[in-house]
Design an enzyme around this catalytic site. Sequence first.
Site, mmCIF file in Angstrom:
data_model
loop_
_atom_site.group_PDB
_atom_site.id
_atom_site.type_symbol
_atom_site.label_atom_id
_atom_site.label_comp_id
_atom_site.label_asym_id
_atom_site.label_seq_id
_atom_site.Cartn_x
_atom_site.Cartn_y
_atom_site.Cartn_z
ATOM 1 N N ALA A 187 -45.202 21.057 100.183
ATOM 2 C CA ALA A 187 -44.584 19.763 99.828
ATOM 3 C C ALA A 187 -43.671 19.247 100.953
ATOM 4 O O ALA A 187 -43.036 20.057 101.617
ATOM 5 C CB ALA A 187 -43.775 19.924 98.546
ATOM 6 N N PRO A 188 -43.641 17.943 101.209
ATOM 7 C CA PRO A 188 -44.274 16.858 100.459
ATOM 8 C C PRO A 188 -45.765 16.651 100.742
ATOM 9 O O PRO A 188 -46.368 15.716 100.226
ATOM 10 C CB PRO A 188 -43.469 15.630 100.909
ATOM 11 C CG PRO A 188 -43.009 15.959 102.292
ATOM 12 C CD PRO A 188 -42.774 17.445 102.307
ATOM 13 N N ASP B 154 -45.766 26.765 107.099
ATOM 14 C CA ASP B 154 -44.738 25.821 107.593
ATOM 15 C C ASP B 154 -43.489 26.151 106.780
ATOM 16 O O ASP B 154 -43.238 25.579 105.720
ATOM 17 C CB ASP B 154 -45.233 24.384 107.344
ATOM 18 C CG ASP B 154 -44.324 23.342 107.946
ATOM 19 O OD1 ASP B 154 -43.759 23.587 109.021
ATOM 20 O OD2 ASP B 154 -44.163 22.269 107.325
ATOM 21 N N CYS C 226 -38.961 23.727 111.601
ATOM 22 C CA CYS C 226 -38.326 22.566 112.251
ATOM 23 C C CYS C 226 -36.886 22.939 112.584
ATOM 24 O O CYS C 226 -35.979 22.157 112.362
ATOM 25 C CB CYS C 226 -38.410 21.328 111.382
ATOM 26 S SG CYS C 226 -37.617 21.504 109.791
HETATM 27 N N1 SAM Z 1 -45.400 21.524 105.058
HETATM 28 C C1 SAM Z 1 -44.619 20.453 104.481
HETATM 29 C C2 SAM Z 1 -45.043 19.138 105.099
HETATM 30 O O1 SAM Z 1 -45.375 19.087 106.272
HETATM 31 O O2 SAM Z 1 -45.022 18.121 104.392
HETATM 32 C C3 SAM Z 1 -43.125 20.698 104.649
HETATM 33 C C4 SAM Z 1 -42.702 22.020 104.092
HETATM 34 S S1 SAM Z 1 -40.962 22.254 104.068
HETATM 35 C C5 SAM Z 1 -40.674 22.710 105.706
HETATM 36 C C6 SAM Z 1 -40.821 23.792 103.243
HETATM 37 C C7 SAM Z 1 -41.238 23.759 101.794
HETATM 38 O O3 SAM Z 1 -41.265 25.116 101.351
HETATM 39 C C8 SAM Z 1 -40.299 23.048 100.838
HETATM 40 O O4 SAM Z 1 -40.987 22.021 100.184
HETATM 41 C C9 SAM Z 1 -39.897 24.126 99.824
HETATM 42 O O5 SAM Z 1 -39.844 23.655 98.499
HETATM 43 C C10 SAM Z 1 -41.010 25.129 99.981
HETATM 44 N N2 SAM Z 1 -40.694 26.529 99.622
HETATM 45 C C11 SAM Z 1 -39.549 27.226 99.798
HETATM 46 N N3 SAM Z 1 -39.704 28.499 99.382
HETATM 47 C C12 SAM Z 1 -40.987 28.612 98.946
HETATM 48 C C13 SAM Z 1 -41.754 29.669 98.378
HETATM 49 N N4 SAM Z 1 -41.229 30.879 98.181
HETATM 50 N N5 SAM Z 1 -43.026 29.414 98.035
HETATM 51 C C14 SAM Z 1 -43.581 28.181 98.226
HETATM 52 N N6 SAM Z 1 -42.899 27.152 98.724
HETATM 53 C C15 SAM Z 1 -41.625 27.357 99.096
#
Ligand code: SAM
Length: 456
Positions: A245-246, A327, A379
């Site tokens: 997400a997003p 990511d 990031c």
């Molecule tokens: N890849 C996305 C994009 O380019 O639109 C951005 C991802 S953002 C850097 C990291 C995401 O990891 C957040 O949306 C967060 O909710 C999610 N997150 C954090 N811990 C997580 C977990 N244990 N399992 C899955 N998602 C996780």
Amino acid sequence: MYPKSPFLRNPLVESQILKRNPAQLGELMSWLCRPPTITTYRVNMLRTTVQAFKQKLRLVLQERYPQPPQVYEVSNIPEVLCISPILLKNMDIKLKQTELQREVVVDSCCGASLLRGAHIYAPGVLAMEAGTKLGEQVLVYADLAGKCKQGTNTRYDSPDKLLLGVGTIRMQRHQIFGPSTNSCTNSEPEPLKGIAVEMLATTSGVPSIGDLSCSEALLQNLPSILCVRVLNPQFGERILDMCAAPGNKTTHIAEMMTDQGEIIALDKVPKKISVMKEKITSEGLKSIRAYAFDATKAFDPSKPAGAKHSLLEPPFGANTFDKILLDAPCSALGNRPFLIAPSNMTSSMLGSYPKVQRKLFSAAVPLLKPHGVLVYSTCTVTEAENEGIVAWVLEKFPQMRLVEATPRFGGNGLEHTGLNNEERQYLQRFNYNSTETEGIHIDTVGFFIAKFIKCG
Ligand code: SAM
């Protein structure tokens, strides 16, 4: 141009960013306080052509600027369009400072967005002087001290306000602050919507055209676009996007596969997954299935390995995916510009990220098929979340081989971080000193990309 932000005086952040490279700290910190100067769009080639969107961008820029900035493509990422900054001599804001009478003050978060080309939306406005009229040009400042109260109607005087640019008033005081100051009604105030001040020019030189994202193209930082190019999704593959997400990288993966393949997108926050599902449906993408799921638990050793059937649901058995994008959730310290210190950055917060990144990696390795590809990205700029994780992976998982992350736009990984020179050169770190690639000036956010192959 930008003052020494309090961010520069945060010893905790400083010590975590470059543990063994203190000499580079000053340059890195001042880079983080300045905004990136290029704007990038990722064109959805399933919907339009790069040339058609380039023409659209040019028309918008020509309408706004007598000497419009350049719109250009970059080699090896055909879906990217970059917009160069405007030459500051074309819009002497200092001169405007003597001409213009009234000021608008915004919070530092809104201020950071303005410097990247956004307009001012009502919730970001803290102060607007009484009597300010629709259509009037005003000077726009950021309140770095965080002391300006929302709704202030007089001149806000503070040594900690930073001049950001010039804009045109599109909403009056009562429209911006009205509902919360109206004592005649007991009903809940309506959320504030719409552009309050349309920016004409800012001190960063980034053209103020707002976010022109639409079904044809998405405003996205160059390293985020590059990340999916490094993964190199192919028609018909099964790909896991662990922290999706997003969903900006997920939709890019689908576009690169011409929506033919199987993409499983996980995120542990259910609300984010519902928003993402709406976006996927509205874009008509068929290859993505999104699940609210904790990706640290995505591997289930009791499930059969190498499952062939479709409609897989998490958790998964071993050797399920051709490619994995990790990511990772991170401290996000690459999200320039920082006008103030990141408020929630405690030492336990900073220390928590590598722990979750390792857990996510530990789940990813068994899920990858032999010869499968894993791309790890963040990031942020801290050593522990970047080179530190790569060094840990190479030690903990001998089956994971680090390979060169191409196409290359970023610089090498940091020295003295447990990686040899060849390994450092395989990485892409977007840093203060990695802004020139093949003669192209890539002044973008802080970012990190590493690519691994699982040996058979
Ligand atoms: N890849 C996305 C994009 O380019 O639109 C951005 C991802 S953002 C850097 C990291 C995401 O990891 C957040 O949306 C967060 O909710 C999610 N997150 C954090 N811990 C997580 C977990 N244990 N399992 C899955 N998602 C996780």
